[in-house]
Design an enzyme around this catalytic site. Sequence first.
Site, short mmCIF file in Angstrom:
data_model
loop_
_atom_site.label_atom_id
_atom_site.label_comp_id
_atom_site.label_asym_id
_atom_site.label_seq_id
_atom_site.Cartn_x
_atom_site.Cartn_y
_atom_site.Cartn_z
N HIS A 1 19.22 0.67 0.25
CA HIS A 1 17.90 0.63 0.31
C HIS A 1 17.19 -0.44 0.66
O HIS A 1 15.97 -0.36 1.47
CB HIS A 1 17.58 1.41 -0.74
CG HIS A 1 15.86 1.69 -1.13
ND1 HIS A 1 15.31 2.77 -0.50
CD2 HIS A 1 15.04 1.06 -1.85
CE1 HIS A 1 14.26 2.67 -0.86
NE2 HIS A 1 13.83 1.66 -1.52
N THR B 1 -3.03 -7.61 7.03
CA THR B 1 -3.36 -6.19 7.58
C THR B 1 -4.85 -6.41 8.41
O THR B 1 -4.71 -5.87 9.49
CB THR B 1 -3.15 -5.03 6.52
OG1 THR B 1 -1.83 -5.29 6.04
CG2 THR B 1 -3.70 -4.09 7.08
N GLN C 1 5.37 -5.62 9.04
CA GLN C 1 4.98 -6.33 8.02
C GLN C 1 5.78 -6.46 6.91
O GLN C 1 5.62 -7.28 6.14
CB GLN C 1 3.55 -5.99 7.72
CG GLN C 1 2.33 -6.24 8.78
CD GLN C 1 1.01 -5.52 8.30
OE1 GLN C 1 0.66 -4.46 8.60
NE2 GLN C 1 0.45 -6.08 7.22
N CYS D 1 1.01 -1.33 -0.06
CA CYS D 1 0.11 -0.02 0.08
C CYS D 1 0.90 1.26 -0.07
O CYS D 1 0.51 2.32 -0.27
CB CYS D 1 -0.96 0.03 1.13
SG CYS D 1 0.04 0.00 2.93
#
Length: 425
Positions: A96, A190, A113, A50
């Site tokens: 990164h 989630t 998560q 998301c």
Amino acid sequence: MTLLAFGINHTTAPLAIRERVAFGPDRVIAALRQAHERAGLAEVAILSTCNRTEIYAHGEEDLQRLLQWLIAQTSIELDDLNNCYYCHRDDEAVRHMMKVAGGLDSLVLGEPQILGQMKSAYSVAREAGTLGPVLNGTFQQVFGIAKRVRSETAIGENPVSVAYAAVSLAQQIFSNLKQDTALLIGAGETIELVARHLVEQGIKHLVVANRTLERAQRLATEFGAEAILLADIPEHLHRADIVISSTASQLPLLGKGAVESALKKRKHQPMFMLDIAVPRDIEEEVGELDDVFLYTVDDLHAVIDENRRSRVEAADKAEAIIAEGVSLYQRQLRALDAVDTIKAFRHQAEQLRQIEYERALRQLRSGADPEQVLQQFSRGLTNKLLHAPTTTLKEAGARGRADMIQLAHQLYHLSPDADSVDEQE
């Protein structure tokens, strides 16, 4: 060949852009194979959540080709993409990836998560056949460093996830959840965390809606909830004080008309609606309705900021661990380069040995004196092995390359006062 970490995230692109670049689970394998074929990437993996869509790749760098492939795969336009993408290379790409896996680059600092989501991206790429030795090794390094970040810092203690922030935001609208009913749309990780937090806060009643009833029933059984199908939402929507949605649907599941009907049945009692999904599950126009408090994942920043301030010290320590991880990655890459060189060196030596061996064998078969053959064999092998380095060292001496002379001493463990040996070629 270059290692790339290319993408957009919550800091570079608003939700309206991110949802246009999202890859649903049903599209990822095909997209990976097309990236391999059409974008010319030797190895590739895709992480789509998301808050981010990122492409990890190894191959000949052709950024324009990658951009064109992404535009063809999604509904984004080049101008929009140019304004929000980032592209890290080699060591910075590894750094990164380690920050992402460790939760340092998440909307929620220390988000638990994301590591599982990255592991899933790795597994899907393996299934698609688009992983190779470079990305595979990189992911293993990344996962190892993320594990250290979790175990050696406090960044994962009392984790404040997007799910926790969602429930905290709901409590700002409904202070006493013990009187409320929550409708959760989706049955993924989630939503499971949202359900857990709501139950901990004493929610009166939970309804879980999912495309397949079996998965909804699994959550319903665990949390004492009611399970329904997505198709049944219009019949139950009016019961919900709180609606939290997080699915992988590529199209909205709730429109303005359905919510208007539910509000009429509720006699316009307020509804809190949080759409965590990317692309969005709830039409943006729903937010225009009176008595509806509609939020998206981008509205969670205020709740998240408190968490971020409390974890700065842990994040600093995590950054140090990641720096160690990048250094280790660099050393291992250099070691791999050395391995390739050693293999080539040994292969060349073996070829020279084989030539001299076959020559000696022919002489023995023709009746030559064995002792003489052995002397010629050893002398010939020595000369062939030393010919190239001897020639190179002579040239280095002529050019004043004392560094190469010194390197030869190190490579062959030469003593400065070693007796000279007559060169025979």
